[in-house]
Design an enzyme around this catalytic site. Sequence first.
Site, PDB file in Angstrom:
ATOM      1  N   TYR A 142     -26.012   5.745 -37.769  1.00 58.38           N
ATOM      2  CA  TYR A 142     -25.282   5.384 -36.577  1.00 58.38           C
ATOM      3  C   TYR A 142     -23.732   5.511 -37.325  1.00 58.38           C
ATOM      4  O   TYR A 142     -23.478   4.444 -38.208  1.00 58.38           O
ATOM      5  CB  TYR A 142     -26.377   3.950 -36.189  1.00 58.38           C
ATOM      6  CG  TYR A 142     -25.307   3.504 -35.253  1.00 58.38           C
ATOM      7  CD1 TYR A 142     -24.322   2.358 -35.569  1.00 58.38           C
ATOM      8  CD2 TYR A 142     -25.505   3.802 -34.078  1.00 58.38           C
ATOM      9  CE1 TYR A 142     -24.221   1.328 -34.560  1.00 58.38           C
ATOM     10  CE2 TYR A 142     -24.705   2.788 -32.356  1.00 58.38           C
ATOM     11  CZ  TYR A 142     -24.198   1.802 -32.876  1.00 58.38           C
ATOM     12  OH  TYR A 142     -23.458   1.670 -31.864  1.00 58.38           O
ATOM     13  N   ASP A 237     -17.760   7.140 -43.670  1.00 56.17           N
ATOM     14  CA  ASP A 237     -18.627   5.560 -42.749  1.00 56.17           C
ATOM     15  C   ASP A 237     -19.113   4.909 -43.395  1.00 56.17           C
ATOM     16  O   ASP A 237     -19.924   4.644 -43.752  1.00 56.17           O
ATOM     17  CB  ASP A 237     -19.636   6.238 -41.377  1.00 56.17           C
ATOM     18  CG  ASP A 237     -19.838   4.899 -40.900  1.00 56.17           C
ATOM     19  OD1 ASP A 237     -20.252   5.179 -39.554  1.00 56.17           O
ATOM     20  OD2 ASP A 237     -19.061   3.946 -41.070  1.00 56.17           O
ATOM     21  N   LYS A 265     -16.786  -4.712 -40.369  1.00 54.26           N
ATOM     22  CA  LYS A 265     -17.400  -5.224 -40.859  1.00 54.26           C
ATOM     23  C   LYS A 265     -16.473  -6.485 -42.038  1.00 54.26           C
ATOM     24  O   LYS A 265     -16.054  -7.355 -41.942  1.00 54.26           O
ATOM     25  CB  LYS A 265     -18.883  -4.631 -41.462  1.00 54.26           C
ATOM     26  CG  LYS A 265     -19.744  -4.322 -40.013  1.00 54.26           C
ATOM     27  CD  LYS A 265     -20.945  -3.944 -40.804  1.00 54.26           C
ATOM     28  CE  LYS A 265     -21.509  -2.922 -39.382  1.00 54.26           C
ATOM     29  NZ  LYS A 265     -22.317  -3.455 -38.741  1.00 54.26           N
TER      30      LYS A 265
HETATM   31  P1  KE4 Z   1     -19.209  -1.536 -34.760  1.00 54.24           P
HETATM   32  O1  KE4 Z   1     -18.574  -0.985 -32.933  1.00 54.24           O
HETATM   33  O2  KE4 Z   1     -20.629  -2.366 -33.784  1.00 54.24           O
HETATM   34  O3  KE4 Z   1     -18.539  -2.868 -35.322  1.00 54.24           O
HETATM   35  O4  KE4 Z   1     -19.282  -0.576 -35.886  1.00 54.24           O
HETATM   36  C1  KE4 Z   1     -20.293   0.945 -35.089  1.00 54.24           C
HETATM   37  C2  KE4 Z   1     -20.814   0.396 -36.983  1.00 54.24           C
HETATM   38  C3  KE4 Z   1     -20.159   2.404 -37.595  1.00 54.24           C
HETATM   39  N1  KE4 Z   1     -21.069   2.537 -37.593  1.00 54.24           N
HETATM   40  C4  KE4 Z   1     -21.498   2.280 -38.949  1.00 54.24           C
HETATM   41  C5  KE4 Z   1     -22.570   2.471 -40.464  1.00 54.24           C
HETATM   42  C6  KE4 Z   1     -22.512   1.059 -38.887  1.00 54.24           C
HETATM   43  O5  KE4 Z   1     -23.482   0.496 -38.977  1.00 54.24           O
HETATM   44  C7  KE4 Z   1     -22.170   0.269 -37.790  1.00 54.24           C
HETATM   45  C8  KE4 Z   1     -22.299  -0.868 -36.512  1.00 54.24           C
HETATM   46  N2  KE4 Z   1     -23.831  -1.561 -37.285  1.00 54.24           N
HETATM   47  C9  KE4 Z   1     -24.659  -1.972 -35.824  1.00 54.24           C
HETATM   48  C10 KE4 Z   1     -26.276  -2.784 -37.304  1.00 54.24           C
HETATM   49  N3  KE4 Z   1     -26.339  -1.267 -37.974  1.00 54.24           N
HETATM   50  C11 KE4 Z   1     -24.031  -3.280 -35.510  1.00 54.24           C
HETATM   51  C12 KE4 Z   1     -24.929  -4.052 -35.066  1.00 54.24           C
HETATM   52  C13 KE4 Z   1     -25.284  -3.824 -33.527  1.00 54.24           C
HETATM   53  O6  KE4 Z   1     -24.546  -3.201 -32.901  1.00 54.24           O
HETATM   54  O7  KE4 Z   1     -24.649  -4.691 -32.445  1.00 54.24           O
END
Ligand code: KE4
Length: 427
Positions: A142, A237, A265
């Site tokens: 993801y 990523d 994060k």
């Molecule tokens: P954000 O747009 O949510 O800040 O980041 C996206 C993203 C990109 N790359 C990786 C490896 C990620 O894990 C994420 C977002 N992680 C999720 C939890 N696995 C965010 C939690 C959520 O979607 O509420």
Amino acid sequence: MTNSEKIFAEAVNYIPGGVNSPVRAFGSIGSTPRMIKRAEGSKLYDEDGREYIDFVCSWGPMILGHNHPKVREAVQEACERGLSFGAATKIEVEMAKLICESVPSIEMIRMVNSGTEAVMSAIRLARGYTKRDKIVKFAGCYHGHSDSLLIQAGSGALTAGIPDSAGVPEGCTKDTLSAVYNDLSSVEELFGQFPEEIACVVVEPVAANMGVVVPKEGFLKGLRSLCDRYGALLLFDEVITGFRLCFGGAQEYFGVKADLAAYGKIIGAGMPVGAYGGKREIMELVAPLGPVYQAGTLSGNPVAMAAGYTQLSILKEHPEYYDALHKKADDFFGRMKEIVKEAGAPCQVNHIASLGCLFFTQEPVTDYRSAKTSDTKAYAAYCNVMLEKGIYPAPAQFEAMFLSMAHTKEELEKTLEGIRSFFKFSA
Ligand code: KE4
């Protein structure tokens, strides 16, 4: 009704699913989300005054623990000077310098407001730099919710069973090729089919959105050499792994240099921050220097920078924190494996550094296919029992457990005891 239930009943009237991000809805575990009122160190406190040992850590940012006094003070001080100027500031230069000095492959970096934005921008840059359109991602990984990446996506998309989202035109995904994590031949095959059309391979160096899947020996190095052979860029990523696996992130931890890397994060310490960076010759294509456009009203926001810069500075000043965290995590997940084995439970425990996952499947989990053999109903039962014990795991099987510097031995002991009793009474 609990206060959380009352508030959630109102939430669903105004917010889709009652939440501002799907995984928070507790849908896959069939219970009501706990409305969190505050957090401190390793703990969450809900609107009913219940305390939980937190293994979500805001999905990764809170590596020092919640509400770290120095981070809070830095934010408060920054607020005194105003929340946002839409202008260049000193703190964003200090932040960029700190990251460039900390990650060898990063010579320039651009701040954005989320991990999604970071990866989306890095892909646009890779396409602009290589003048190629196709990208390779991995099933189960993801990278945020930008259109071209919602193909066999992990995290909430996988949890909700919509890994290929509605509303995404075929035109946005026709250039997205999907490979198998930990299977270099699946990547080699795509390069063989499109030898001069692939702009980049985007990968979570540790896949943490189908649960936690650790890269097999040679996998990341193999991606590096395939990208070199075919003139594609390697995009790590590191939204989760960045400054988590160690201060230099996955690139330092595995000794594999990416051409571009995306962050989020931890670099925001709980504030909305993302970033993408890499080699100068690539980054110099980004506007206003070059033709690859990207912009953001609140990018490099001074309050968010104060939070992220403070957290990164503490981590830089205390490399011993990582050693202690990894020792704690090795012990915790190692003992979790023993509990599972003693209980004869149909489970797997994957872990690396301070990331881990308890999978409810007999099969070793090494990719999307094996991750999906997990019994999500069994995970839901486990999660609900743990919540009743005051322990807060990810409310979905296809997520990671995050440990922080703030988790104490006693809290980890209590958690292991809770897992042990779950298996004893569910046998
Ligand atoms: P954000 O747009 O949510 O800040 O980041 C996206 C993203 C990109 N790359 C990786 C490896 C990620 O894990 C994420 C977002 N992680 C999720 C939890 N696995 C965010 C939690 C959520 O979607 O509420």
